[in-house]
Design a protein around this motif. Structure first.
Motif, short mmCIF file in Angstrom:
data_model
loop_
_atom_site.label_atom_id
_atom_site.label_comp_id
_atom_site.label_asym_id
_atom_site.label_seq_id
_atom_site.Cartn_x
_atom_site.Cartn_y
_atom_site.Cartn_z
N LEU A 132 -5.54 -3.64 -15.75
CA LEU A 132 -4.25 -3.54 -16.86
C LEU A 132 -4.77 -3.43 -18.10
N GLU A 133 -5.55 -4.17 -18.56
CA GLU A 133 -6.16 -4.15 -20.11
C GLU A 133 -6.66 -2.92 -20.40
N THR A 134 -7.31 -2.02 -19.34
CA THR A 134 -8.23 -1.07 -19.79
C THR A 134 -7.21 0.30 -19.57
N TYR A 135 -6.26 0.30 -18.94
CA TYR A 135 -5.36 1.43 -18.36
C TYR A 135 -3.88 1.12 -18.57
N GLU A 136 -3.33 -0.20 -18.83
CA GLU A 136 -1.89 -0.17 -19.03
C GLU A 136 -1.73 -1.29 -19.89
N TYR A 137 -2.66 -1.18 -20.85
CA TYR A 137 -2.62 -2.30 -22.16
C TYR A 137 -1.26 -2.45 -22.71
N ALA A 138 -1.09 -3.68 -22.69
CA ALA A 138 0.46 -4.20 -23.53
C ALA A 138 1.67 -3.25 -23.04
N SER A 139 1.58 -2.79 -21.56
CA SER A 139 2.77 -2.49 -20.75
C SER A 139 3.56 -3.64 -20.33
N ARG A 140 4.70 -3.38 -19.95
CA ARG A 140 5.41 -4.49 -19.48
C ARG A 140 4.63 -5.20 -18.05
N SER A 141 4.27 -4.39 -17.18
CA SER A 141 3.43 -4.97 -16.03
C SER A 141 2.26 -5.85 -16.57
N TYR A 241 6.44 -6.26 -9.79
CA TYR A 241 5.34 -5.93 -10.48
C TYR A 241 4.17 -6.49 -9.82
N ALA A 242 4.55 -7.86 -9.24
CA ALA A 242 3.64 -8.52 -8.46
C ALA A 242 2.75 -8.08 -7.28
N TYR A 243 3.88 -7.33 -6.65
CA TYR A 243 3.41 -6.59 -5.31
C TYR A 243 2.67 -5.33 -5.67
N ARG A 244 3.07 -4.79 -6.65
CA ARG A 244 2.49 -3.40 -7.15
C ARG A 244 1.15 -3.53 -7.40
N TRP A 245 0.84 -4.46 -8.44
CA TRP A 245 -0.48 -4.67 -8.98
C TRP A 245 -1.41 -5.49 -8.16
N SER A 246 -1.33 -6.28 -7.07
CA SER A 246 -1.87 -7.15 -6.36
C SER A 246 -2.48 -6.38 -5.23
N ARG A 247 -1.90 -4.92 -4.83
CA ARG A 247 -2.76 -4.37 -4.11
C ARG A 247 -4.00 -3.86 -4.43
N PRO A 248 -5.10 -4.09 -3.92
CA PRO A 248 -6.52 -4.04 -4.27
C PRO A 248 -6.73 -2.61 -4.80
N CYS A 249 -6.09 -1.29 -4.16
CA CYS A 249 -6.26 0.13 -4.55
C CYS A 249 -5.62 0.29 -5.78
N ALA A 250 -4.69 -0.49 -6.24
CA ALA A 250 -4.05 -0.42 -7.51
C ALA A 250 -4.86 -0.75 -8.73
N TYR A 251 -5.79 -1.62 -8.46
CA TYR A 251 -6.75 -1.82 -9.77
C TYR A 251 -8.18 -1.64 -9.25
N GLY A 252 -8.34 -0.60 -8.36
CA GLY A 252 -9.64 -0.01 -8.46
C GLY A 252 -10.64 -0.54 -7.27
N ALA A 253 -10.27 -1.43 -6.61
CA ALA A 253 -11.05 -2.08 -5.35
C ALA A 253 -10.72 -1.45 -4.09
N GLU A 254 -11.80 -1.31 -3.23
CA GLU A 254 -11.92 -0.97 -1.95
C GLU A 254 -10.79 -1.46 -1.28
N PRO A 269 6.35 4.59 -3.54
CA PRO A 269 7.12 3.70 -4.50
C PRO A 269 8.22 2.95 -3.61
N GLY A 270 8.27 1.69 -4.02
CA GLY A 270 9.34 0.81 -3.37
C GLY A 270 8.88 0.13 -2.09
N HIS A 271 7.64 0.64 -1.63
CA HIS A 271 6.90 0.00 -0.30
C HIS A 271 5.56 -0.88 -0.64
N GLU A 272 5.57 -1.19 -1.70
CA GLU A 272 4.33 -1.88 -2.27
C GLU A 272 4.08 -3.28 -1.61
#
Length: 336
Positions: A132-141, A241-254, A269-272
């Motif tokens: 998030l700091e690299t690609y979404e810095y200071a975003s709401r998420s 936000y929690a469901y969306r960004w806690s998916r491993p694929c969302a932050y570049g993990a396998e 969208p909406g099914h995270e």
């Protein structure tokens, strides 16, 4: 004693009206939802008068609710505990025998069964926040996830924060209970507190406020700290936000589940939340509390910062193993 006839739906509405000023809004909604199942059960069995309730019929309802809802023992207990409160109230209005509530048998739940173990691990939190700091810095998420992880805030408290509750000169947040303007917090006035912030988190908040936060107010003229273009976020926004960004694929993990992002329903969208690895804000809070304890932050300090009693901390949040606790205590042996 002569009972006065009353149908299930009318009884529930009278009960909820009576408890409206006594219960918090969230508790009131929960009781309405749980008792809705009871009304449905009565309707299916043509029970139109609650005078007919007996201990046996209440046991039938308990078994029906457990099987019909495929509920865990903890969930069944919550449902039946609410029913017992309702039946006790029915006894006060001459709708049932005043002693009938003692026949509402709630299942026994051990401390282990009454606690969920789902939590965000520190390694995953670090990877998520780094992305998030690299690609979404200071975003709401980014701001939301960082606040939840570093402050151990409940989602309701995070939603309740105003711009004025952030004190950059003192590097802290002021958590306040303001039910009259739609931002109550857990534990009410007892949940109010100041939370110290690191320099890094203050910098993030400063950048959010300066560059990214929409210039909006809520329906009460207040300036929410976590703001959308429409004002204060709804109660479902922070979990999204929690469901969306806690998916491993969302932050570049396998993906640990062998799924492909191209055909995984959780990437839509909406099914995270359908991702087996996605977690709620409460799991972030639980993981943060465990992480702080593992870092040798005193339990009293964690308890105060997270606004949770020592008993509840031990039972529901502390996920250190007994061996981990022993090793942390070992450093104090020389002082004994």
């Amino acid at each position: 004693m002569e009972l006065e006839p009353i149908d299930p739906e009318t009884a529930v509405e009278l009960y909820l009206a009576d408890k409206e000023t006594e219960f918090a809004k969230a508790t009131h909604r929960s009781h309405r939802s749980r008792l809705g199942h009871f009304v449905r059960w009565c309707d299916e069995r043509d029970i139109t008068n609650l005078n007919e309730l007996t201990g046996r019929r209440l046991q039938e309802y308990r078994l029906w609710r457990r099987n019909e809802g495929d509920l865990s023992k903890t969930s069944v207990k919550t449902q039946i505990d609410t029913l017992r409160v309702f039946v006790r109230w029915l006894g006060t209005i001459d709708a049932v025998d005043p002693e009938l509530h003692v026949k509402v048998i709630s299942p026994d739940v051990t401390p282990g069964e009454n606690s969920r173990d789902v939590k965000l691990d520190a390694e995953d939190a670090e990877a998520m926040l780094e992305h998030l700091e690299t690609y979404e810095y200071a975003s709401r998420s980014h701001v939301t996830i960082a606040l939840l992880w570093h402050t151990m805030l409940r989602r309701g408290a995070a939603r309740a924060l105003d711009v004025g509750d952030y004190h950059p000169e003192d590097q802290c947040l002021e958590v306040r209970h303001r039910p009259d303007s739609d931002t109550p917090i857990k534990n009410g006035i007892d949940g109010e507190r100041f939370i110290g912030l690191s320099g890094w988190l203050c910098q993030l908040l400063d950048d959010w406020l300066r560059d990214r936060r929409p210039d909006v107010t809520d329906d009460y003229g207040r300036e929410p700290l976590i703001a959308t273009q429409y004002g204060r976020p709804s109660r479902t926004t922070i979990p999204k936000y929690a469901y969306r960004w806690s998916r491993p694929c969302a932050y570049g993990a396998e993906c640990p589940h062998g799924r492909s992002p191209e055909d995984c329903e959780a990437t839509e969208p909406g099914h995270e939340s359908k991702c087996p690895s996605s977690i709620s804000p409460h799991a972030i809070r639980r993981g943060s509390i465990t992480h702080h304890l593992k870092e040798d932050i005193p339990e009293t300090a964690v308890s105060g910062r997270a606004n949770v009693s020592q008993r509840v901390l031990d039972q529901h949040y502390d996920r250190r193993t007994q061996r981990e606790k022993m090793e942390q205590r070992r450093q104090y042996l020389d002082q004994l």
